[in-house]
Every structure is written in structure tokens, then in C-alpha cells.
Enzyme design. Structure first.
Site, PDB file in Angstrom:
ATOM      1  N   LYS A   1      83.391  38.788  12.737  1.00 58.75           N
ATOM      2  CA  LYS A   1      83.313  37.764  11.669  1.00 58.75           C
ATOM      3  C   LYS A   1      84.594  37.227  11.046  1.00 58.75           C
ATOM      4  O   LYS A   1      84.793  36.294  10.422  1.00 58.75           O
ATOM      5  CB  LYS A   1      82.261  37.891  10.628  1.00 58.75           C
ATOM      6  CG  LYS A   1      80.910  38.033  11.231  1.00 58.75           C
ATOM      7  CD  LYS A   1      79.909  37.914  10.203  1.00 58.75           C
ATOM      8  CE  LYS A   1      78.425  38.663  10.228  1.00 58.75           C
ATOM      9  NZ  LYS A   1      77.659  38.063  10.874  1.00 58.75           N
TER      10      LYS A   1
ATOM     11  N   HIS B   1      70.593  40.274   3.607  1.00 56.01           N
ATOM     12  CA  HIS B   1      70.132  40.548   5.104  1.00 56.01           C
ATOM     13  C   HIS B   1      69.170  41.928   5.332  1.00 56.01           C
ATOM     14  O   HIS B   1      69.547  42.597   4.534  1.00 56.01           O
ATOM     15  CB  HIS B   1      71.574  40.729   5.502  1.00 56.01           C
ATOM     16  CG  HIS B   1      71.732  40.416   7.091  1.00 56.01           C
ATOM     17  ND1 HIS B   1      71.171  41.707   7.903  1.00 56.01           N
ATOM     18  CD2 HIS B   1      72.097  39.687   8.087  1.00 56.01           C
ATOM     19  CE1 HIS B   1      71.673  41.412   9.150  1.00 56.01           C
ATOM     20  NE2 HIS B   1      72.040  40.237   9.268  1.00 56.01           N
TER      21      HIS B   1
END
Lengths: 147, 410
Positions: B230, B127
Site C-alpha cells: 500500500k 478491518h
């Protein structure tokens, strides 16, 4: 295209076209259809440096001046955005530079597409409009210099 | 731990108020859990309860509210410590999220210990949050960033990694589970090989934390980072775990209140861990409600949730493969409940717009992993990602909606 209609008149006609459809499917199918019917853009204008980058899809716009009016051609790699490009070209192509520069283009909010399409953040529509107006303003400047 | 078959998704769904809302007149089908998970009512209530009952600044006040808030804040630290199996609670640093956690390590550790010519290794799957901070510090210190290559399915080339390691390697920073593809990387092997060369390893646990059993002691990673939002928790809070002896050697990242022991205009001495890295008033409310989020996961059991998600993954994978022209990217055995796919002749953005009109939330695009997309030669993918509350019925809705969308687009 040069229909002899004003920007406002073409916007109104598009609003009425979309108002005929009752559900989202028909609206989007119409938009997709408009995208598919867009005249192909000459590949020489689909260069990386001419790309208007959205977050997810890309748009290309090319313009030229003829008889004091600006004509646009364009393309996108996503079909729904291509429909938006096509509508923008319908509305702005064949208009005088000053009219393009000052166009409000409120019709996008009035044709009943998803708000995220109208918001234009993710699809580069805002950048596309900015680019079309910028090119029109360049032509406007050229014309006034020539006068 | 209860049997996976007793896992009652209907009851579980009732804990998530947002799942009962409509989108475009249809029942919401939320399949963007890898971006952020929805929050159970315990988390929402705890947030309201904090602000209505014991909002106060922590660690300093001598009044009852400050006492209660401090106790709840530190209870969250212990909950996180146990959640990831850390040896000491002071190894848990609260941050804004995964991105900030990685930046702290790159900046603090990097500025103190990196030297010209040193090498840092990341992977092709990273990422942007695990690329850019390392590029920044590498440029500043004259260090070299190396990237582990992968095959067309997103599987890392471990042979290449092994050859890449040398005495020059000082740090390896790896995404534990790929956010874009869902692939679980062989981190045990990555860590062991790095340690042979005395290089440190950071695991980006943003995607792994909620799905996999995490035991940082067993993994032996030097740093492990993740975000609260998350794991069914709030946004704006994340965790930096680091081995105590490493954190103690690292200089503070931000200066200010809370992180000091004594300040004079001539010199400041720093507070001990974890406060050395928590300058200023932290995000007290959101840290506190990490605990009910973790309690929610523990209550249902990570193994049970995983078993449920595996069932969804298997079913959705088989159904998606029936769609003509659809190709799953990262179609491997060792993955979490994330499916990233492309469909021949269809732009992911078009698909996302049409799915949204049918009440379905998916993610499309490059998933903040542009180098990965370039490596795969694609503009982006459509990603569906499942959580504890998703159902087989929702997958049916997705598949029907995909067929309808493709009919409109083709």
C-alpha cells in the site's frame, strides 16, 4: 415458464439476442431490463436461511415440481445479478430434473459480458447454479423413488 | 521540500507503467489505491535487478552475493526505521503484511501476558485483520474483547472509550485510518488514555502509513504495523514495529532457522532482535524493494503528495455530492483521500461492474469490515481512493461514468 424448448435451444436464443448488440452498454441495458422484468419472488421465500450469499450480493431461488418438470423463481438485491438470475430461470425453468442436473450452461461465456461476470466468483452465480442443480437433483431422486 | 504547486503529476505518472494500459478499450482510471497502490518503475526495476544480479540467502553466506543481498536487506530495515521514526533498527520486524504483523502481536504478546478476565479494546471501524486475531487469543485466554462505539458518520465515541478503560484493560488495538471510510482516528488521545492505565497500544497503519507523517516515537504507540504493497511497494511484505523492550520480552512466533542462537535437542536459545521474529528465509526480494518504494515517497515528499491528494479529495467530494441520492459515509474533515459512498436504490456491485466497463477501478462491498457495515445498516459501499498519481481529469471521467451508470441502472 414452459416453452417446450430444450435448454440448449434457449441458451442459443439468448446468445443470439446478445449478439445483436454491438456495444457493452446495450448488452448491459438488456441484462438490466431482463432483471427488472423478473417475476417478483414471494417474500416467504426471501428468508435469510434461503439466501445464496455471494461476496457482494445475495440471491434467492425457490423451486417446485409440476407435471414432472422443475420450475424456478428467484431474486437478487443487485440488478445485474438479478438479470443473471432471470436468464438462468429462462433457461432452466420448466425443464425435466435430469436435464437441469446435466446442463452445461456454456452460454454465460458466450454472450459477451465481462469475464468477471462469467467467472461467477464474486456474484454468487456459481452458487446459484449449484443450488438450482441441487434442487433439481432432489426432485430427480423423489421421482425415481416414486416410480 | 518543494512547493506543492510544483508537484508535476504528469511526470510522476510516467514512472508508473501500468497507468498507461487500457481496460475495456479505455484508459485505465485506477481509484482502488486503498486496496493496493501501483508500483513505480524504480520498484519494478529493483526487483528484477535483485534476481538478475545478487539473489542469495542472507545473513549466513560468506560469499559476495550473500553479502550484497544482506546489505540491501538491512538497508531496507534502516529505510523503514527512518520512514516511521523508530528509535532502533532492530525494532523493525519484516512480516508478510499487516495481517501477519497483528497476528504475531496477538499471539506472541497475548500468549505470554494475557490472563483470564483481562480486557482488550478495539473499535467499531476495524478491518477483520484487527478483529479476528484478538477474538482468537481472547477466547483462548479467557480475556474479554470490548469495542469502542461510533456515531453514524464513523466518528469514535471517545467518552465511551474513556469509560471503557480500567485497570483490567491490557491492550488497545486500533485502526489508525479507517480503510472503509478514510477517517483519521484521534490516536494520540487514544494512546495517551490507554497509557494512563498501563495498557499497550497497537496502531494498524495499513492506510495511514502512505498518507500521513508517521513518527512512532512522537505517537508513543507500542506497536505500529503496515503493508508494503500500500506504499507503492511489493506485495507479500509488511512491517511490525514494536518498542524494543516489549519485543525483547515477547516469545518468538515461529521457530526455525535464523531466529535461533544455539540449538541442541535439549534446549534452544533464541537470537536477538529483530531476527528472533524472522524465522526461516524471509521474503528477501520484496523486503529489499521496500527501499526504492520509500525513496519514491521521500523523493516527492509526503507533504506534497498529501497536498495533491487533498485537492483530489476536495474536488471529488464536491462533485460526488452533486449526484442525486448519493450519500458519503464518513463525511468528516479529518480524513485521507478515501471516499466511501452509497447511492439510494443502487447496489454497489452493479455500479462497480458498470464502472469497470468504462475502465474505472473502484472497490465495492464491505471492505473486510462487516461489523462496521452492520453498524451502519448497509450491505456495503462504493469506495474511491486516490494516490499520488491520480488527476483531476480522472475525477471528471469518474463523475461522467457514474452519471452514465446511474442512467442505465435507474
Amino acid at each position: 415458464m414452459d416453452t417446450g424448448k430444450t435448454i440448449k435451444e434457449i441458451e442459443q436464443a439468448l446468445i443470439e439476442d446478445f449478439a445483436m448488440f454491438e456495444n457493452w452498454e446495450d448488452k448491459y441495458e438488456y441484462l438490466i431490463d431482463i432483471g427488472k422484468k423478473l417475476e417478483p419472488l414471494d417474500p416467504i421465500y426471501k428468508k435469510e436461511e434461503l439466501k445464496i450469499k455471494g461476496c457482494q450480493s445475495s440471491v434467492w431461488v425457490h423451486s417446485y415440481l409440476k407435471d414432472g418438470k422443475v420450475f424456478f423463481e428467484g431474486d437478487s438485491d443487485a440488478i445485474i445479478v438479478k438479470g443473471l438470475v432471470s436468464m438462468m430461470i429462462m433457461v432452466l425453468s420448466g425443464q425435466k430434473p435430469a436435464e437441469i442436473v446435466h446442463a452445461e450452461l456454456g452460454f454465460i461465456n458466450s454472450i459477451g459480458l465481462s469475464s468477471h461476470l462469467a467467472q461467477t466468483r464474486s456474484n454468487g452465480l456459481r452458487s446459484m447454479i449449484k443450488q438450482m442443480k441441487l434442487e433439481a437433483s432432489v426432485f430427480e431422486g423423489l421421482q425415481s423413488n416414486n416410480q | 521540500m518543494s512547493n506543492p504547486t510544483s508537484y508535476d503529476v504528469a511526470t510522476l505518472r510516467n514512472l508508473f507503467p501500468i497507468l498507461h494500459r487500457k481496460v475495456k478499450g479505455k484508459d485505465l482510471v485506477y481509484l482502488d489505491n486503498a486496496a493496493t497502490s501501483q508500483k513505480p518503475i524504480q520498484v519494478i526495476d529493483a526487483l528484477v535487478h535483485y534476481y538478475t544480479h545478487y539473489n542469495a540467502n542472507i545473513h549466513r553466506g560468506l560469499h559476495t552475493l550473500a553479502d550484497e543481498a544482506t546489505a540491501a536487506y538491512e538497508a531496507a530495515r534502516v529505510a523503514v526505521q527512518q520512514f516511521i521514526g523508530a528509535a532502533f533498527h532492530e525494532e523493525i520486524i519484516f512480516t508478510k503484511g499487516t495481517t501477519e504483523s497483528i497476528n504475531i502481536v496477538a499471539r506472541s504478546w497475548g500468549s505470554a501476558f494475557l490472563q483470564r478476565g483481562d480486557e482488550i479494546i478495539i473499535s467499531s471501524l476495524e478491518h477483520h485483520a484487527n478483529i479476528v486475531p484478538w477474538q482468537m487469543i481472547a477466547e483462548e485466554k479467557g480475556a474479554i474483547l470490548k469495542v469502542i462505539p461510533m456515531d453514524d458518520n464513523g466518528v469514535l465515541d471517545m467518552g465511551a472509550y474513556s469509560n471503557m478503560l480500567s485497570e483490567k484493560t491490557k491492550f488497545v488495538s486500533i485502526i489508525h485510518v479507517s480503510n472503509a471510510l478514510g477517517i483519521i482516528n484521534p490516536v494520540e488521545e487514544i494512546i495517551a488514555l490507554a497509557h494512563e492505565k498501563n495498557a499497550l497500544v497497537l496502531l494498524d497503519g495499513a492506510q495511514s502509513c502512505v498518507h500521513l507523517d508517521i513518527d512512532v516515537k512522537k505517537l508513543d504507540c507500542d506497536f505500529y504495523v503496515f503493508s508494503g504493497h500500500k506504499i507503492y511497494g511489493p506485495t507479500g511484505v509488511g512491517v511490525l514495529y514494536g518498542k524494543r523492550e516489549l519485543l525483547e520480552k515477547m516469545p518468538p512466533f515461529l521457530g526455525g532457522g535464523e531466529m535461533i542462537k544455539e540449538v541442541t535437542f535439549e534446549k534452544t536459545t533464541y537470537n536477538e532482535l529483530p531476527f528472533k521474529f524472522e524465522a526461516g528465509t524471509p521474503n528477501i526480494a520484496d523486503v529489499i524493494v521496500l527501499k526504492p518504494a520509500i525513496d519514491f515517497i521521500n523523493n516527492y515528499g509526503k507533504a506534497n503528495i498529501r497536498a495533491h491528494e487533498e485537492e483530489l479529495l476536495a474536488y471529488a467530494t464536491s462533485k460526488l455530492k452533486e449526484i442525486e441520492g448519493l450519500k458519503i459515509i464518513g463525511d468528516v474533515q479529518n480524513k485521507i483521500s478515501v471516499i466511501s459512498f452509497v447511492i439510494e436504490g443502487v447496489h454497489p456491485q452493479d455500479l462497480a461492474i458498470l464502472l469497470d466497463n468504462q475502465g474505472i477501478a473502484v472497490r465495492t462491498g464491505h471492505h473486510c469490515a462487516q461489523p462496521l457495515m452492520q453498524r451502519l445498516g448497509i450491505v456495503g459501499t462504493t469506495r474511491v481512493s486516490f494516490a499520488a498519481y491520480n488527476t483531476l481529469a480522472e475525477i471528471e471521467v469518474l463523475i461522467a461514468a457514474l452519471h452514465k451508470s446511474l442512467k442505465m441502472l435507474r
